[in-house]
Each structure stands twice: as structure tokens, then as C-alpha cells.
Design a protein around this motif. Sequence first.
Motif: not given
Lengths: 98, 89
Positions: A12-25, A90-98
Motif C-alpha cells: 500500500x503506497x498512497x500518493x495523494x492523501x485525502x482525509x475525507x476519503x480516509x474518514x469513509x474508509x 492500511x490506506x486509511x492509516x497512511x492517509x491519516x499519517x501523511x
Amino acid sequence: MWMYDRKLQYPVKIKNPNANYAKIIISQLGGPDGELAASMRYLNQRYSMPYKEVVGILTDVGIEDKNCAYYLRKYDSMTTEILLCPILCEISAQIFAS
Amino acid sequence: MNNVNISERDALLKKIQAMDFALYETVLYLDGHPDNKKALEYYREHRDALKELKDEYSRKFGPLTIYDNYDNDTWRWVDKPWPWEKEGN
């Protein structure tokens, strides 16, 4: 009862963090009807199942759902969600962290 | 475990992730169909191949389970990067 591998199920390697998307996930994991809730049900209801196959399935799917939120799985839907769900956390973890 | 070739590590890890997933799928199938010979054969082949890959990985790059830390000087289990970080998977 559980051993785990120190690795993700998928890379899992997120290129574009997005907090709203992370919330949904993350709500798919811990929110209403979330994977964690399902995992708890499976792991607690397996003790009263009459067939050994069912006990096995509930255990192995429940474990996947539980594993410290690192990956999810929807066994009962049997659709493309099966591939999508394992990486949600993993996606949301990375999105939150970025 | 110093001088780690990142791309070699990532490539091997990806192979392991793919095979591990295939194996877990087989496990779930076998839970429901415990006597399916073809599935049991598939399971056996991939389980043996996966064991070798994991062994190779843990000797070169660090432990995958709590039982395969082969560095006698340091406890590598708590090394960075963590699996959920970008560099860790």
C-alpha cells in the motif's frame, strides 16, 4: 491463539492523501456494520456452531477481520469487495499519517 | 541487516504477499471443503514454496514472525519501518 506476519496483505503506497476519503474508509472498519464488529461476532459465535467446517470458517475469517485493523475482508459478499477490503485499513492509516 | 537493497526487499516481500494471500484463500476454501484433493495439493505446494520464500526474506531483511529473528545482536522485531508505513511494505 494467533501468530501474525510482520507484513501487510498487499503493498500500500498512497500518493495523494485525502482525509475525507480516509474518514469513509475507517468507518468501514470501525463504524456501524463495520468489519471489526463482524469479526467480533464471528469469533464469539463460532463456539456454538454444530459443524466443524463452520467453526473453521468463522475462526479464519474472524481473524482476518480482527487483525489489529491492518486488513479487512468481506467473506460473505463474494464480490470485488473481497479484493478491495483487505487494504482499506492500511490506506486509511497512511492517509491519516501523511 | 544494514546495506539493505530496498528494491530487492520490496520485490521479495511482494512475492511473499501474493503467495500468502493465495494460501489463505485456499485455507478458507478448505475450511468448507476439507476433503477436496485438488485444493489440498495446491495448498501443499504453495505452503512449501512460501516457507522457503519467508525463510529467505527473514534471513536477509528481518523477521516476519516472532520466531524468525536471526540477528543475535539486536531485537529486530521492533525495527522501523513498520509494515503500515510507506517504506515498510
